[in-house]
Scaffold this motif. Structure first.
Motif, PDB file in Angstrom:
ATOM      1  N   GLN A 177       0.828  -1.207   0.000  1.00 48.74           N
ATOM      2  CA  GLN A 177       0.000   0.000   0.000  1.00 48.74           C
ATOM      3  C   GLN A 177       0.864   1.260   0.000  1.00 48.74           C
ATOM      4  OE1 GLN A 177      -3.015  -0.213  -0.531  1.00 48.74           O
ATOM      5  NE2 GLN A 177      -3.696  -2.236   0.155  1.00 48.74           N
ATOM      6  N   CYS A 178       1.980   1.216   0.712  1.00 47.07           N
ATOM      7  CA  CYS A 178       2.865   2.377   0.801  1.00 47.07           C
ATOM      8  C   CYS A 178       3.879   2.432  -0.339  1.00 47.07           C
ATOM      9  CB  CYS A 178       3.594   2.370   2.147  1.00 47.07           C
ATOM     10  SG  CYS A 178       2.494   2.635   3.561  1.00 47.07           S
ATOM     11  N   GLY A 179       3.914   1.384  -1.183  1.00 50.57           N
ATOM     12  CA  GLY A 179       4.819   1.391  -2.319  1.00 50.57           C
ATOM     13  C   GLY A 179       6.263   1.105  -1.952  1.00 50.57           C
ATOM     14  N   TRP A 180       6.500   0.352  -0.865  1.00 50.05           N
ATOM     15  CA  TRP A 180       7.857   0.036  -0.415  1.00 50.05           C
ATOM     16  C   TRP A 180       8.096  -1.468  -0.472  1.00 50.05           C
ATOM     17  CZ3 TRP A 180      11.777   3.039   2.284  1.00 50.05           C
ATOM     18  CH2 TRP A 180      11.560   4.416   2.207  1.00 50.05           C
ATOM     19  N   PRO A 181       9.328  -1.909  -0.774  1.00 51.03           N
ATOM     20  CA  PRO A 181       9.654  -3.333  -0.666  1.00 51.03           C
ATOM     21  C   PRO A 181       9.453  -3.793   0.769  1.00 51.03           C
ATOM     22  CG  PRO A 181      11.354  -2.151  -1.884  1.00 51.03           C
ATOM     23  CD  PRO A 181      10.459  -1.117  -1.313  1.00 51.03           C
TER      24      PRO A 181
END
Length: 312
Positions: free
Chosen positions: A218-222
């Motif tokens: 959701q936050c766009g982080w690995p």
């Protein structure tokens, strides 16, 4: 963004016409003040209007007139007083509040200024010196000055609450300058608030709570980097024995994380463990705290992605 500026330029022979310009040579507040070198103010002492200069200082000669014009109480006599000189030195060293025009121009305001010649000649001083001069004249006059300033402040508060259309070209320029400054202030606030609004917009349609993998998406982080950042931010910590990720109690209490009990099958038994789940409130804060993830060696941010189904 260009700012509004007031420039005085000659139009024809001997005439001057104020005009707007984006030149950095002069701030509109300072320039417009120069159009009106002195102005009358709402300060009135015993029916005598006290003039002000362009920097907001008050005319001591008018105060002397209001006190009765006694020769021994002239401003020049008071200015020669050793105590007066010490007070002026103190104000000069400590600095006094500057008018908007002087502040914008980066010029400090002196507590005393003299105008020689013309209709506005006289000695102009800061408000603190008006009080001191009035006290020197007499206790009764000192009290009248205090009450006059109080009355002026009350009238000023009422006038500021009522919008007034500019009556002159100089006033219109000042109003335009104020409006431009307000637009710049709001633009600055929008620049700060925009990332927060974007984070909330992107999370507005999501429901429920999310495990760490889903929250990372959701936050766009690995996922691994996302979890490491949460540990750095003191949202999560590792169990000393099992190494499982656990939530800090204060984040649970704040509603940023919920702990969901799940069953994990072990050899010969089933163990119940608490799995940290990020709430919608938590996701909103994390989007702001973490910002957009940029992969190493990449200049463009990784696009915001929709999650797969959250693991139960």
């Amino acid at each position: 963004m260009n700012k509004l500026y007031l420039k005085i330029r000659p139009e024809g022979s001997g005439n001057f016409q104020p005009a707007l310009t984006t030149s950095k040579g002069m701030h509109p507040m300072s320039a417009a003040k120069k159009l009106i070198s002195t102005n009358s103010t709402s300060l009135t002492i015993l029916t005598t209007a006290i003039r002000q200069d362009a920097q907001g200082r008050y005319c001591l000669n008018d105060c002397h007139k209001a006190s009765g014009n006694e020769a021994s109480k002239r401003p020049g006599v008071w200015m020669d007083n050793a105590q007066t000189k010490a007070l002026i030195t103190e104000l000069t060293d400590a600095g006094i509040p500057a008018s908007p025009s002087e502040t914008d121009a980066g010029i400090p305001t002196s507590p005393v200024s003299s105008i020689k010649g013309g209709t506005n000649q006289g000695t102009y001083v800061a408000k603190e010196l008006v009080y001191a001069y009035a006290m020197w004249i007499s206790p009764a006059f000192h009290l009248k000055v205090i009450r006059a300033f109080d009355a002026m402040m009350q009238v000023s508060s009422t006038v500021e609450a009522t919008p007034v259309l500019p009556k002159t070209y100089a006033q219109a320029l000042l109003a335009a300058a104020h409006a431009e400054q307000e637009r710049e202030r709001l633009a600055g606030e929008n620049a700060v608030l925009a990332p927060k609004a974007e984070a909330l917009d992107k999370l507005a349609t999501l429901d429920g709570v999310h495990n760490l993998r889903s929250a990372a998406q959701q936050c766009g982080w690995p996922e691994k980097i996302f979890i490491s950042r949460l540990m750095e931010l003191k949202w999560l910590y590792s169990h000393t024995v099992s190494g499982r990720k656990l939530a800090y109690a204060d984040k649970v209490k704040a509603g940023l994380i919920e702990v969901k009990n799940v069953e994990v099958k072990r050899t010969g038994y089933v163990e119940g463990v608490g799995q940290p789940m990020i709430t919608q409130k938590g996701l909103s804060q994390l989007r702001i705290l973490l910002g957009t993830y940029i992969a190493p060696g990449k200049s463009a941010p990784v696009p915001f992605s929709r999650p797969k189904e959250a693991a139960s």
